[in-house]
Design a protein around this motif. Structure first.
Motif, short mmCIF file in Angstrom:
data_model
loop_
_atom_site.label_atom_id
_atom_site.label_comp_id
_atom_site.label_asym_id
_atom_site.label_seq_id
_atom_site.Cartn_x
_atom_site.Cartn_y
_atom_site.Cartn_z
N PRO A 220 0.82 -1.20 0.00
CA PRO A 220 0.00 0.00 0.00
C PRO A 220 0.86 1.25 0.00
N GLN A 221 0.25 2.33 -0.38
CA GLN A 221 0.98 3.59 -0.47
C GLN A 221 1.32 4.10 0.93
N PRO A 222 2.54 4.53 1.14
CA PRO A 222 2.93 4.97 2.48
C PRO A 222 2.17 6.19 2.95
N GLN A 223 1.76 7.06 2.02
CA GLN A 223 1.04 8.27 2.42
C GLN A 223 -0.30 7.94 3.06
N VAL A 224 -0.80 6.71 2.82
CA VAL A 224 -2.05 6.28 3.44
C VAL A 224 -1.76 5.27 4.53
N ALA A 225 -1.28 4.09 4.14
CA ALA A 225 -1.06 3.02 5.12
C ALA A 225 0.02 3.40 6.12
N GLY A 226 1.10 4.02 5.64
CA GLY A 226 2.17 4.41 6.55
C GLY A 226 1.72 5.44 7.56
N GLU A 227 0.97 6.43 7.10
CA GLU A 227 0.50 7.47 8.01
C GLU A 227 -0.50 6.91 9.02
N GLU A 228 -1.34 5.95 8.58
CA GLU A 228 -2.29 5.34 9.51
C GLU A 228 -1.55 4.58 10.61
N LEU A 229 -0.55 3.80 10.24
CA LEU A 229 0.23 3.07 11.23
C LEU A 229 1.04 4.02 12.11
N ARG A 230 1.56 5.06 11.49
CA ARG A 230 2.33 6.04 12.25
C ARG A 230 1.46 6.74 13.29
N ALA A 231 0.21 7.01 12.95
CA ALA A 231 -0.70 7.65 13.90
C ALA A 231 -0.97 6.76 15.12
N LEU A 232 -0.80 5.45 14.95
CA LEU A 232 -0.98 4.52 16.05
C LEU A 232 0.32 4.25 16.80
N GLY A 233 1.41 4.88 16.36
CA GLY A 233 2.67 4.79 17.09
C GLY A 233 3.77 4.03 16.39
N ALA A 234 3.50 3.40 15.24
CA ALA A 234 4.53 2.62 14.55
C ALA A 234 5.52 3.55 13.86
N THR A 235 6.80 3.19 13.93
CA THR A 235 7.83 3.97 13.23
C THR A 235 8.80 3.08 12.43
N LEU A 236 8.78 1.78 12.66
CA LEU A 236 9.60 0.85 11.88
C LEU A 236 8.66 -0.01 11.05
N PHE A 237 8.83 0.04 9.72
CA PHE A 237 7.92 -0.63 8.80
C PHE A 237 8.72 -1.67 8.01
N THR A 238 8.28 -2.93 8.11
CA THR A 238 9.08 -4.03 7.57
C THR A 238 8.32 -4.81 6.51
N PHE A 239 8.98 -5.00 5.38
CA PHE A 239 8.46 -5.79 4.26
C PHE A 239 9.15 -7.14 4.25
N SER A 240 8.46 -8.15 3.76
CA SER A 240 9.06 -9.47 3.62
C SER A 240 9.31 -9.77 2.15
N ALA A 241 10.39 -10.51 1.90
CA ALA A 241 10.74 -10.90 0.53
C ALA A 241 11.31 -12.31 0.58
N GLY A 242 10.78 -13.18 -0.26
CA GLY A 242 11.23 -14.57 -0.29
C GLY A 242 12.08 -14.86 -1.51
N GLY A 243 12.82 -15.98 -1.41
CA GLY A 243 13.65 -16.40 -2.51
C GLY A 243 12.86 -17.12 -3.58
N PRO A 244 13.46 -17.31 -4.75
CA PRO A 244 14.85 -16.97 -5.07
C PRO A 244 15.08 -15.54 -5.56
N ASP A 245 13.98 -14.79 -5.80
CA ASP A 245 14.14 -13.49 -6.46
C ASP A 245 14.36 -12.34 -5.49
N PHE A 246 13.77 -12.43 -4.28
CA PHE A 246 13.91 -11.37 -3.27
C PHE A 246 13.59 -10.00 -3.86
N ASP A 247 12.31 -9.79 -4.16
CA ASP A 247 11.85 -8.53 -4.74
C ASP A 247 11.79 -7.47 -3.65
N ILE A 248 12.83 -6.65 -3.55
CA ILE A 248 12.87 -5.62 -2.51
C ILE A 248 12.77 -4.21 -3.09
#
Length: 264
Positions: A220-248
């Motif tokens: 999701p777009q950070p300006q929406v999802a990130g700001e919503e999570l930030r308003a609840l106190g979150a400041t570290l946002f982590t994505f997962s990426a699996g092999g073999p391609d590891f799309d980061i």
């Protein structure tokens, strides 16, 4: 009151890949400007081919400490059941030194039954594993205080999970970072529960950084999802990426948002 900058993490799931592909993904993550690179602590893939390629967590963290120079590194999360607490403290101290003070000690109670069954650990119950975690954390802290040489810093402890009676109490008592997999009203409620545990143990909840998973093939777009999570106190946002391609590369918009907010 403690305030935290926005940070972006990537969990490189050490499954379905050769180690050269994992090494390359770590390099790409650091070059992109990611703040934290996590792996996970399992012995078999969690999805895809059940008997597919997989590598061990803490051996890899030692290698990542040597390979990288800027990002923090850690497990999301170490399974408490798999190692004696004193040994884990010594391993963490060693990787802390190898990395020049960039280790985050991520830890949880464990849940993947196949790991336990095939490696000979007692699975117990969810409650007993959480009790074991609660008993291990003071032992880890005590051993870290005795080691020579001492850690290069107070190694940040990250606890993952959302159990309201035990996990969040452990977070209030021992964690520097709490990692959650929920959002919205559920996260709001759990933050309130965590604050209650903090009040009970005399801890300022602002001392605990909130880390949130942000998953999905199309993040999701950070300006929406990130700001919503930030308003609840979150400041570290982590994505997962699996092999073999590891799309980061898909974290790019979040890195730009981080820089904009932090420049703020």
């Amino acid at each position: 009151m403690t305030t935290y900058p926005i940070r972006i993490g990537v969990q490189l799931q050490p499954q379905h890949a050769d180690y050269a592909q994992i090494r390359d993904a770590v390099r790409r993550a650091e070059d992109l400007g990611v703040d934290v690179v996590f792996n996970w602590d399992h012995f078999f893939p969690l999805y895809g081919e059940a008997d597919g390629k997989h590598f061990e967590c803490w051996t890899m963290l030692g290698a990542l400490a040597e390979q990288t120079s800027r990002v923090e590194i850690g497990a999301l999360v170490t399974c408490n059941s798999y190692r004696n607490p004193e040994l884990l403290a010594d391993m963490a101290r060693t990787v802390d030194h190898i990395s020049d003070g960039r280790l985050i000690l991520g830890i949880g109670s464990g849940w993947f039954k196949r790991d336990y069954d095939e490696y000979g650990y007692d699975f117990g119950t969810a409650g007993s594993r959480l009790d074991d975690l609660g008993a291990a954390l003071p032992r880890i802290e005590a051993r870290l205080a005795q080691l020579n040489p001492a850690p290069t810093r107070d190694i940040p402890v990250l606890i993952g999970g959302g159990g309201e009676r035990k996990t969040l109490r452990h977070v209030a008592q021992h964690a520097d970072i709490w990692h959650t997999f929920v959002s919205g009203d559920e996260l709001r409620h759990k933050v309130e529960v965590l604050h209650g545990h903090c009040a009970a143990v005399g801890r300022d909840p602002s001392e605990i950084e909130i880390s949130a998973s942000v998953n999905g093939d199309e993040p999701p777009q950070p300006q929406v999802a990130g700001e919503e999570l930030r308003a609840l106190g979150a400041t570290l946002f982590t994505f997962s990426a699996g092999g073999p391609d590891f799309d980061i590369e898909r974290v790019g918009p979040w890195l730009a948002w981080r820089d904009e907010v932090n420049a703020g």
